[in-house]
Design an enzyme around this catalytic site. Structure first.
Site, PDB file in Angstrom:
ATOM      1  N   GLU A 167       0.817  -1.227   0.000  1.00 41.60           N
ATOM      2  CA  GLU A 167       0.000   0.000   0.000  1.00 41.60           C
ATOM      3  C   GLU A 167       0.847   1.273   0.000  1.00 41.60           C
ATOM      4  O   GLU A 167       0.711   2.119   0.877  1.00 41.60           O
ATOM      5  CB  GLU A 167      -0.940  -0.011   1.206  1.00 41.60           C
ATOM      6  N   GLU A 280      -5.664  -8.309   1.406  1.00 37.54           N
ATOM      7  CA  GLU A 280      -6.461  -7.984   2.594  1.00 37.54           C
ATOM      8  C   GLU A 280      -7.855  -7.653   2.102  1.00 37.54           C
ATOM      9  O   GLU A 280      -8.009  -6.926   1.120  1.00 37.54           O
ATOM     10  CB  GLU A 280      -5.905  -6.781   3.359  1.00 37.54           C
TER      11      GLU A 280
END
Length: 355
Positions: A167, A280
């Site tokens: 990320e 995720e």
């Protein structure tokens, strides 16, 4: 966004067999189903011997991996955390997601024990919080990388997933060593250094946030480190108040980002030959909709067949996630729906290789 060209479709052929269907959408074929009956905990369903295998890049040739980041932020060690999570969901996980940063050495003794399941480790590593991406890229933490390489060579011969500084979008700053170019240079340097030091069992993953707002930034397209150092591409979407079902999760759009097709569609066009991992994902509590988690998990079972390039789903299970409780078994019907989803033949077709 760039459209899939005829050349890209041909390139996608490299992923067809292992990605369980076409690389351009539709329902998967090749013996995968959407329904599964109840069974004993475990990741093996009845299958013809040798029908489903695993490539050297850990791509299952049938279906997709079922994974979890268990009991995140609870303080429990990985052995106990995965034991409790598997008891709750009624099956063994294919992938267990663990997190490391800086000079921590991995897999740890507990993580090596977890891998004996057999389970695949997805190691999420931020190589340096005390150095910029640019500094890592120019070699300032090479000693740290080399120590890790020696540890992996000595303690863990099995294949594992490795994502490096996941990320990155919300860390990008133009200047100061945190530009998109600095990120790609850092990622490339870490992977290259590990390989030079003899780490050949790490299957590398580039993990995006999966939030549409970042895609409008002028540097977004420059974040990708390159096919030679990236084996899988991944993203981390969550079901917030603007998401109603699985399709809305993996292909989020926003009115303020006109033209964005959704992350799955973008990845499908941008990386037609790469397996996609949802590294995720989670559903937050909705006090005004007590059956939301149940309904959301049911939607995954109905819609996952429309996303054949997704080869791994790794749930983020935590009572203390930054934006709410993502545990899968906190509301009426959610436990059953999640357990039933985990028993779907799509997630039980390919056995996990021994470490």
């Amino acid at each position: 966004m760039r459209r899939t060209t005829g050349v890209a479709v041909l390139v996608a052929g490299a992923c067809l067999t292992a990605c369980g269907g076409t690389a351009t959408g539709g329902t998967t074929t090749g013996g995968l189903g959407t329904g599964a009956g109840p069974g004993k905990p475990g990741n093996g369903a009845a299958r013809a011997p040798g029908a489903c295998t695993v490539t050297d890049k850990l791509i299952p040739t049938c279906g997709a991996w079922w994974g979890i980041a268990p009991d995140v932020f609870s303080g429990r060690g990985p052995v106990r955390a995965i034991e409790l999570a598997e008891r709750r969901m009624g099956r063994r996980a294919d992938i267990v997601h663990v997190y490391h940063r800086g000079g921590e050495l991995f897999p740890t003794a507990e993580e090596r024990e977890v891998a004996k399941g057999p389970r695949l480790l997805l190691v999420n590593w931020k190589p340096a919080l005390d150095h910029t991406w640019a500094e890592v890229a120019r070699g300032d933490v090479d000693g740290r990388i080399d120590r890790l390489a020696e540890h992996v060579r000595r303690t863990f011969p099995g294949r594992f997933f490795l994502t490096i500084h996941h990320e990155p979008e919300n860390d990008v700053r133009e200047g100061g060593g945190y530009s998109a170019a600095d990120y790609t240079a850092m990622f490339r340097h870490v992977v290259t250094r590990l390989r030079e030091q003899g780490v050949r069992n790490a299957v590398t993953v580039m993990t995006y946030m999966g939030a549409p707002n970042w895609t409008a930034r002028p540097w977004f397209g420059r974040l990708y480190p390159g096919d030679d150092v990236v084996d899988w591409v991944a993203f981390d979407p969550y079901a917030d108040g603007r998401v109603g079902d699985f399709a809305g999760l993996v292909d989020k759009t926003r009115p303020d980002v006109p033209g964005w097709p959704g992350f799955y569609r973008w990845m499908q066009a941008r990386f037609p030959a790469k397996p996609i991992m949802v590294a995720e994902w989670g559903a937050f509590e909705r006090p005004d909709a007590p059956h939301f988690k149940r309904d959301f998990f049911d939607s995954v079972a109905r819609q996952i067949g429309n996303y054949p390039q997704i080869k791994a789903l790794v749930y983020f299970d935590s009572p203390l996630a930054p934006r709410g409780d993502t545990r899968f078994d906190t509301t009426p019907g959610a436990t059953r729906a999640f357990a039933q989803l985990g028993r779907d033949r799509r997630f039980t077709s390919t056995p996990v290789p021994a470490s």
